[in-house]
Design an enzyme around this catalytic site. Sequence first.
Site, short mmCIF file in Angstrom:
data_model
loop_
_atom_site.label_atom_id
_atom_site.label_comp_id
_atom_site.label_asym_id
_atom_site.label_seq_id
_atom_site.Cartn_x
_atom_site.Cartn_y
_atom_site.Cartn_z
N HIS A 154 7.04 2.91 -19.39
CA HIS A 154 7.75 1.66 -19.68
C HIS A 154 8.07 1.51 -21.17
O HIS A 154 8.09 0.41 -21.70
CB HIS A 154 6.92 0.48 -19.18
CG HIS A 154 6.64 0.55 -17.71
ND1 HIS A 154 7.64 0.58 -16.77
CD2 HIS A 154 5.48 0.61 -17.02
CE1 HIS A 154 7.09 0.66 -15.55
NE2 HIS A 154 5.78 0.68 -15.68
N HIS B 285 -0.01 4.38 -18.28
CA HIS B 285 1.38 4.76 -18.01
C HIS B 285 2.37 3.81 -18.70
O HIS B 285 3.51 4.17 -18.92
CB HIS B 285 1.66 4.77 -16.50
CG HIS B 285 2.03 3.44 -15.92
ND1 HIS B 285 1.13 2.40 -15.79
CD2 HIS B 285 3.21 2.95 -15.47
CE1 HIS B 285 1.74 1.35 -15.28
NE2 HIS B 285 3.00 1.65 -15.07
N HIS C 244 11.20 -12.36 27.96
CA HIS C 244 11.11 -13.03 29.26
C HIS C 244 10.77 -14.51 29.14
O HIS C 244 10.57 -15.18 30.14
CB HIS C 244 10.06 -12.35 30.14
CG HIS C 244 10.31 -10.90 30.39
ND1 HIS C 244 9.78 -9.91 29.59
CD2 HIS C 244 11.08 -10.26 31.31
CE1 HIS C 244 10.18 -8.72 30.03
NE2 HIS C 244 10.97 -8.91 31.07
N ASP D 120 8.80 2.51 -12.20
CA ASP D 120 7.66 2.83 -11.33
C ASP D 120 8.15 3.49 -10.05
O ASP D 120 7.60 4.49 -9.59
CB ASP D 120 6.86 1.57 -10.98
CG ASP D 120 6.02 1.07 -12.14
OD1 ASP D 120 5.51 1.92 -12.91
OD2 ASP D 120 5.89 -0.15 -12.30
N ASP E 94 -4.22 1.59 -14.20
CA ASP E 94 -3.38 2.41 -15.07
C ASP E 94 -2.61 1.63 -16.13
O ASP E 94 -1.42 1.38 -16.00
CB ASP E 94 -2.42 3.24 -14.20
CG ASP E 94 -1.76 4.35 -14.99
OD1 ASP E 94 -1.83 4.33 -16.23
OD2 ASP E 94 -1.16 5.24 -14.36
#
Lengths: 444, 185
Positions: A221, A216, A113, A365, A213
């Site tokens: 990886h 991991h 508006h 990931d 982490d």
Amino acid sequence: MPTCAPLHPAVPGIADLFDDANGTISPLIYSDPALYELELERVFARSWLMVAHEGHLPEPGNFFVSYMAEDPVIVVRQKDGSVKVLLNQCRHRGMKLCRTDAGKAAGFICSYHGWAYDLAGKLINVPLQKRSFQALDKSQWNVRQARVEIYKGFIFATWNADARPIAEYLGDAAYYLDCLLERSPAGYEPLGGVYKWRIPCNWKFAAEQFASDMYHGIFSHSSPQMAMKMDGPMPNVAEFEGGQFRSANGHGTGFYLTDLQWPVRVGQSGEHVPGFDPAAPLARVTERLGSDRARMTAQHMTVFPTFSMLSTFDTFRVWHPRGPDEIEVWAFAMVDKAAGEAEREQARLSVLRTFAPSGTWEQDDGENWVEIQRVLRGSEARKTILNAQMGMGEAKDVNPNFPGAIWNPYAEESARGFYAHWQKLMLDDRPVTPLTSAEARHAD
Amino acid sequence: MQTRPPLELFHAARGLDRIVQQAIEQFLFYEAALLDAHSLHEWFALLADDIRYVMPIRTTRSVRDDAQQYSGPRDLAYFDESKDSIGLRIRRLYTGSAWSEEPRSRTRHFVSNIRIAPLEISGEYEATSAFLLYRNRAESQTDLFAGERIDTLRCIDSPAGFELVQRRVLIDQSTLLANNISFFF
């Protein structure tokens, strides 16, 4: 809304969802819709949330559209150089005020508006006001704005009037954040471009991984490490020295100590930018921070709840929650202002080829978290208690350069700290003190 | 985003030898088939030693700021690759632990709307095409990507007849609606 009481007769209460002393997690924390609604109020509305870097708004009038959890906000540079964070919502019928990602503006006009606001969110024009809105006191209908604080260029905002100043909020983790942000005497600036992508997983998988982490990395990886060509023998990451730090405020970080930051960046780029000397940046940082802190490698960190980063590649991101089972990742990268052209290009290539949705590290990931979330559709899977016991009971303060850290990069010390703080906030049933209009005026 | 006015392209295409047109189209279809068959070493052999493979980030901008919708050459990008870095990506995919493609995605590259114009360097052509890339992986994950590719192809003495010298991938999404990009466009 449920508090300490069971969420459902068949499921445990919040106090039983995480056990710090035993290192156990109920997977309900990743999947339950009622818990998610409670998180928006008790975790996100109480916390400082990173919304943009000052480098995204170099000039007055520059705006950068962002999010605070699910709430859209406009981060905007004022004429006096200060920064405001406005709720991206017109006060008339709630329409999204700013519908582009970034740009430069003199103010914001609602496309519905035509209500018009200045850069500070002040309502300055209402079409047909004299004819049809005669009693309207425009000063009562400004856009809502969040509290803002800037920490070393990063713009944080909160809706919580009682939130402690950002330096106190970071608390014992500020030292470790500074290990990342103070490496250059010239400071850092964002490279152009923000990656935005969706991952159908709970936000805590991503936030906890960056808090805690390192583990991991060895397996998730392994592929980019196997594929990389490096001068000299391939390092064995499982034997790297390093530490991990659990903050009292839910933040977490961990790191290796190596000289390999830039050799790894070159290796992961797949090419060595001509004229770049990988020894030069390390020498510069060593002069500034001393050998131990300069050697911090792959420092992963989450500032609670959703602002995460990784040194060596200098990627920074926010995991915006989108329901219990989806996130929108907004990631960018920082570069040393003191870097010459070759170093800047090596930095750019190495981060875009690793930590982007198309990157050789980031891709995997996304794969992991999506599959966990899918498993949690099962009612038995949701009842299966998960193990977060890694590195329990390790001694702290082993290395005087790293206060409060345990001396093992492979642990879940920070994960337990992250969930303990999450649980503390979720159990606190006091309403969040909203920002009053007086505070909003004060901010003007 | 087009690199030149469509009318000029149209005139260029009218003057183009039909055999060249057909050869380039067949090259693009062959290349797409290699990607979908995961024959990445064969696909790699189609890349020029001096290849530049770029996919900028796209943002939502006002019409006035249209020119700023793509990230620039000094900015971040989904891809900004040399032959060496593409080689690293392919080596990774063959390690056996590239989990985003182990097990593999099922992809189908649809390449259409091909427009070709000869470049000033003899034997080089610019081929602009639309793509639709379907990906399905694991049990039910399905992603769809649409966009434009602007390629530079160089005519060489090889079985494929051309090598890819430049590819600029312009995706029709600002927020990427997928958990990753684990394949080539």
